[in-house]
Design a protein around this motif. Sequence first.
Motif, PDB file in Angstrom:
ATOM      1  N   GLU A 204       0.866  -1.181   0.096  1.00 25.44           N
ATOM      2  CA  GLU A 204      -0.216  -0.154   0.004  1.00 25.44           C
ATOM      3  C   GLU A 204       0.782   1.239   0.104  1.00 25.44           C
ATOM      4  O   GLU A 204       0.565   2.027  -0.665  1.00 25.44           O
ATOM      5  N   CYS A 207       2.373   1.775  -3.493  1.00 24.93           N
ATOM      6  CA  CYS A 207       1.355   2.329  -4.354  1.00 24.93           C
ATOM      7  C   CYS A 207       1.117   3.777  -4.173  1.00 24.93           C
ATOM      8  O   CYS A 207       0.817   4.523  -5.160  1.00 24.93           O
ATOM      9  N   LYS A 208       0.615   4.043  -3.061  1.00 22.46           N
ATOM     10  CA  LYS A 208       0.688   5.770  -2.763  1.00 22.46           C
ATOM     11  C   LYS A 208       1.901   6.345  -3.042  1.00 22.46           C
ATOM     12  O   LYS A 208       1.706   7.660  -3.960  1.00 22.46           O
ATOM     13  N   ASN A 228      -4.481   2.101  -3.785  1.00 23.36           N
ATOM     14  CA  ASN A 228      -4.468   0.699  -2.960  1.00 23.36           C
ATOM     15  C   ASN A 228      -4.020  -0.465  -3.608  1.00 23.36           C
ATOM     16  O   ASN A 228      -3.821  -0.475  -4.883  1.00 23.36           O
ATOM     17  N   ALA A 229      -3.533  -1.275  -2.696  1.00 21.82           N
ATOM     18  CA  ALA A 229      -2.854  -2.490  -3.173  1.00 21.82           C
ATOM     19  C   ALA A 229      -3.794  -3.516  -3.377  1.00 21.82           C
ATOM     20  O   ALA A 229      -4.756  -3.845  -2.710  1.00 21.82           O
TER      21      ALA A 229
END
Length: 432
Positions: A204, A207-208, A228-229
């Motif tokens: 997560e 990803c962010k 979101n992952a």
Amino acid sequence: FAYKTPMVVAIKDRKLGILHQFFLFLVLVYVVIVQIVWSTGYLLIESPTGTVEFSLRAPTNILGCDPMDDANCSLVFSALNITSYCLQDERIEPPCQEGQYFAEGFCASKRSCIQKDSLELQEIQQSSFLVTSRLKTFLQDNSCPDRTNECSSGLWTTKEIQDGFILGVENFTLLLDHAVTGSSRVDLAATSANMYGKLKIESEKSCKMLSNHGKYNVADKNGQETQNAPCYVETANPDVGNYDVLPLWVWFAAADISLDSIGSKANEPIRSRGTILAIDIRYTNIHPWSYGQDIEYEYVVKAYENADFKAAVSHDIYDQSTLELLSRVAMQKYGIKFIIVQTGTLGVFDFNILLLQLAAGMALLGIANSITEILALYCLPEKELYRAAKVTHTEDFSDLRKQLDESGGYQKSASEKGATVADDKSNDIILS
């Protein structure tokens, strides 16, 4: 000769009939919808084989250019005096002390930073390569010229040690060019330049970070933007021939690490100790409900836990006239060991496989019948009635055998058999 066939009892019970049809419906849905259609159970599946080529490139003013081929191409490095892990950066960042920098949650020792290009950093082997992040160099003199005799003082005398980090190594780019093929039975082949590929990220935080970076299109499996992952990043770069080119820090983020993450040793980051990363290239041409001739792939990057990596090399220096060994330069290269693995599934239609699925479905239909029968005979409230309708009880042959033994057994003469028949007929006449 005779043909023998089992007798079928039809139990006329709506509740039991509906239960049986429900089980048959479940089997039909599982075999046809799930196994054959959704899971493409009619395909011949095989694992792919392939080759991989990789290239490390230093940051340049023009993406993808080579300073050795292009006069307008030049290397671009981070500034030495504003890079936190370099001794050239004299800033002190609390809570760390002088000579330290704040890594990811801990203070790590700074080292002198060295500028190197890609040719000096990469060591390529079959399906793997090393990217150096820390270089420790020993300048040593030969202290034992005659090695046929005992050398009490050792073989080498160290004159100087240089220990430093590679400046901005995380900004170097990794290019992957690979090809894949099936077997003679699965006639499929493609190269990465004409396949669709993406990098899978399961963290997560990563990803962010990539989404906020702004340069990369971070999307979910359906192509919708997300933070979101798991998330995915497209790897093909049209500016460099549609090859897969990404900075090293993006590959690290896919494994949920950075060079400043804690390494295998306390208070030493991965930048100092190195680590091992496995890049799994997973190919497929199979999707739910369908398959096709176009092969797709995704990269899945995993970091080995508590692993460091170091390679040692040396370069000997000889006297040109006498060929006497004078000295050597020994190097310990700490860095990231990349291991490339090609896996996945490729499939084509095969009628024999479809027949096997249908045969398995027929076996499941028999199981549905067995379950219904067990429920009818042993579980449902009407089990006694069902059992009476299904099971026929004969006479006790043990009692019959005993009676026959008492009456003289099975053996009778022909005259006795005839008399018996005559008596039976006379009785029939009298009764009529």
